[in-house]
Design an enzyme around this catalytic site. Sequence first.
Site, PDB file in Angstrom:
ATOM      1  N   CYS A 115      54.866  31.975 -43.562  1.00 13.20           N
ATOM      2  CA  CYS A 115      54.254  31.944 -44.886  1.00 13.20           C
ATOM      3  C   CYS A 115      55.757  32.015 -45.805  1.00 13.20           C
ATOM      4  O   CYS A 115      55.972  31.359 -46.742  1.00 13.20           O
ATOM      5  CB  CYS A 115      53.366  32.853 -45.358  1.00 13.20           C
ATOM      6  SG  CYS A 115      52.685  32.577 -47.040  1.00 13.20           S
ATOM      7  N   CYS A 116      56.299  33.013 -45.755  1.00 16.25           N
ATOM      8  CA  CYS A 116      57.779  33.515 -46.467  1.00 16.25           C
ATOM      9  C   CYS A 116      58.830  32.517 -46.012  1.00 16.25           C
ATOM     10  O   CYS A 116      59.611  32.068 -46.858  1.00 16.25           O
ATOM     11  CB  CYS A 116      58.213  35.138 -45.950  1.00 16.25           C
ATOM     12  SG  CYS A 116      57.534  36.174 -46.932  1.00 16.25           S
ATOM     13  N   CYS A 223      61.332  39.650 -46.477  1.00 17.32           N
ATOM     14  CA  CYS A 223      60.675  38.173 -46.762  1.00 17.32           C
ATOM     15  C   CYS A 223      61.546  37.047 -45.695  1.00 17.32           C
ATOM     16  O   CYS A 223      60.951  36.123 -45.370  1.00 17.32           O
ATOM     17  CB  CYS A 223      60.603  37.746 -48.030  1.00 17.32           C
ATOM     18  SG  CYS A 223      62.364  37.583 -48.815  1.00 17.32           S
TER      19      CYS A 223
HETATM   20  S1  SF4 Z   1      55.189  37.314 -49.721  1.00 11.41           S
HETATM   21 FE1  SF4 Z   1      55.606  35.853 -48.148  1.00 11.41          FE
HETATM   22  S2  SF4 Z   1      53.697  35.954 -46.969  1.00 11.41           S
HETATM   23 FE2  SF4 Z   1      53.117  37.126 -48.788  1.00 11.41          FE
HETATM   24  S3  SF4 Z   1      52.362  35.107 -50.048  1.00 11.41           S
HETATM   25 FE3  SF4 Z   1      54.100  35.558 -50.497  1.00 11.41          FE
HETATM   26  S4  SF4 Z   1      55.180  33.797 -49.137  1.00 11.41           S
HETATM   27 FE4  SF4 Z   1      53.559  34.232 -48.392  1.00 11.41          FE
END
Ligand code: SF4
Length: 247
Positions: A115-116, A223
Amino acid sequence: MLSTQQIDTLSKEFESKTPQEIIQWAVDEFLPEIALSSSFQTQSMPLLHMVANIKRSVPVFFIDTGYHLWETLMFREWLASEWKLNVIDLYRDPRWNTFVLHNIRALPFEDPNLCCYLHKVQPMQKALKDLKAWISGIRRDQTAVRAQAKILELQEDGLLKVNPLLNWTKADISQYAKENNLPSHPLLSKGYRSVGCAPCTIAIGADEDERAGRWAGRGKVECGLHTDMFKKKDYEEVKQAFHLEIK
Ligand code: SF4
């Protein structure tokens, strides 16, 4: 162009310089091929303030992950207007849209690294692609990875990362903010001392570590922007690296 040896020497010299002196050097050396990244947290205010005072036209990259708390977005809008900052919002590669929208709730919990990577690392890699220098606000006292950083770090692709606040502590940040009457992120007073995306940020107690409210209980503290994850990978490589089968 600076050699690796010159960068090492300068980096060591900068250990005894002020953040403003380091920023001034970077701006003189690299403008217009330089940018600052900021998450618009309370602890980001001193660096934004210094850069704005030295050269207001320096682009400020803000990664709009789509998962931000509305208070962060509001604060970013207000501050950009108030300080007349040159803010540029960064977004994920649209080729990931279908995948993300199908996994939007689960992704930050089931695979926060992916996701990051999609929402932060890749957009930043793309934005920095044609630049020569990147000013970042990391400090050695924040995480174990950041404790090993240097003030000037040459990336594999030739980009120079400039970390002017590396030697500052949490107390230095507070002191500068106080002396310059800087604004705070609206959630600071509610216990959010480090603010990331909504699914990955919680309020913490006054005695806890500054970043304890980030990805709490998920074994993640970074991140990926300031770790080995920040590597050149195209769309196909990312799919392979994260074992994704996307048609
Ligand atoms: S911090 Fe990273 S894992 Fe969490 S929602 Fe934001 S992008 Fe996604």
